[in-house]
Design an enzyme around this catalytic site. Structure first.
Site, PDB file in Angstrom:
ATOM      1  N   ASN A   1       0.834  -1.195   0.000  1.00  0.00           N
ATOM      2  CA  ASN A   1       0.000   0.000   0.000  1.00  0.00           C
ATOM      3  C   ASN A   1       0.875   1.253   0.000  1.00  0.00           C
ATOM      4  OD1 ASN A   1      -1.890   1.986   0.329  1.00  0.00           O
ATOM      5  ND2 ASN A   1      -2.724   1.213   2.250  1.00  0.00           N
TER       6      ASN A   1
ATOM      7  N   CYS B   1      -2.271   5.318   0.400  1.00  0.00           N
ATOM      8  CA  CYS B   1      -3.324   5.747   1.329  1.00  0.00           C
ATOM      9  C   CYS B   1      -3.371   7.271   1.382  1.00  0.00           C
ATOM     10  CB  CYS B   1      -3.082   5.189   2.724  1.00  0.00           C
ATOM     11  SG  CYS B   1      -4.371   5.659   3.895  1.00  0.00           S
TER      12      CYS B   1
ATOM     13  N   GLY C   1     -13.007  -0.264  -6.355  1.00  0.00           N
ATOM     14  CA  GLY C   1     -13.409   1.131  -6.368  1.00  0.00           C
ATOM     15  C   GLY C   1     -14.873   1.267  -6.739  1.00  0.00           C
TER      16      GLY C   1
END
Length: 301
Positions: A127, A130, A242
């Site tokens: 990740n 963020c 998404g």
């Protein structure tokens, strides 16, 4: 007629293309009351850091039209706690485990990757995108930084690494190609879109962190477009996400080029949504005479 729903994501076989999105499913413990985790292709756990993170001050959540804003700040108890308490729970189930790795700099990412050196994880989701932690966007919006952190983590990981990208860029393909050059085994996209909300009574930003990540159906067209672009230009499997709220959304992502899909905010409105989506895909395949889910991948190109 036998129908194949299995897919290969980053060299790992998933029984079906339905996964959960990091940060929306915890580690599966609470949701296991509603969903048989054995039926999921994969469970992606909430972001894990080397040391415990406290997260951001409240307010952390805000509803918006067509979605929600979150500024949780990747609060988590750290890798050692996760390995000791949550990983044994997940291993009871016949599903793949995707661990989302987070950090503030390359040293953080290296440290948390090495925390898992003696464990068996199916896939790591790196990740670097963020939108509600300090420096959380910098690596995901800079090609050189994205390639460097990907290369560092891949060199130390004992499982395939897929990189989770930020939509808050002007050229998503260049970032994806940088991750590919760094040795990524796949791409995960998109993360939430940077946004904010103002409390008109207090006359100040509602979120304690001022800004947060927008998720939900409002961002689906953006996510779909980016999956389509990356799939056509990068030779890596994609975990698409998404704004996926139903099986029709999931099919669109697969047709755009995603190998598998991750369901996020929809879990908050319907804890059983992943199973509804899986059933919907199976019914669609039957109606369309499709014997293999992989036949649909990228068909809209």
């Amino acid at each position: 007629m036998n129908r194949n729903l299995s897919v290969n994501l980053a060299g790992v076989n998933l029984k079906n293309p339905i996964a959960t999105a990091s940060g929306t499913f915890g580690s599966g413990r609470e949701y296991s009351q509603f969903v048989d985790l054995n039926h999921l292709g994969a469970v992606t756990v909430k972001g894990i850091s080397h040391e415990p993170w406290e997260g951001n001050p409240p307010h952390r959540i805000a509803e918006t039209h067509g979605g929600m804003l979150n500024a949780i700040g990747l609060q988590n108890p750290g890798a050692k706690d996760f390995i000791a308490y949550e990983l044994p729970f997940l291993r009871q189930f016949d599903t793949k485990i995707i661990v989302n790795l987070c950090g503030r700099d390359i040293d953080d990412y290296i440290a948390v990757t090495e925390d898992f050196a003696d464990t068996k994880i199916d896939i790591f989701e790196l990740n670097i995108s963020c939108p509600n932690v300090k420096t959380g966007l910098s690596m995901g919006t800079d090609s050189k930084a994205a390639e460097a952190v990907t290369k560092a983590v891949v060199a130390r990981a004992n499982a395939p690494v897929i990189v989770k990208l930020s939509p808050n860029v002007t050229d998503i393909v260049s970032i994806a190609k940088a991750c590919e050059a760094g040795g990524a085994a796949g791409i995960s996209l998109i993360n939430s879109v940077l946004g904010m909300k103002i409390d008109i009574r207090k006359k100040m930003p509602l979120l304690g962190n001022t800004m947060g990540g927008l998720s939900g159906p409002a961002i689906k067209p953006i996510a779909l477009r980016m999956v389509y672009q990356v799939a056509r230009n990068v030779d890596l499997p994609i975990l698409g996400m998404g704004g996926i709220m139903n099986w029709e959304d999931a099919i669109e992502f697969i047709m755009a080029g995603a190998t598998a899909v991750a369901v996020g905010m929809a879990n908050f409105t319907n804890p059983c949504v992943t199973m509804d989506i899986l059933e919907g895909i199976e019914n669609y395949m039957e109606q369309e005479g499709i014997t293999d889910i992989n036949q649909l991948r990228g068909i809209a190109w």
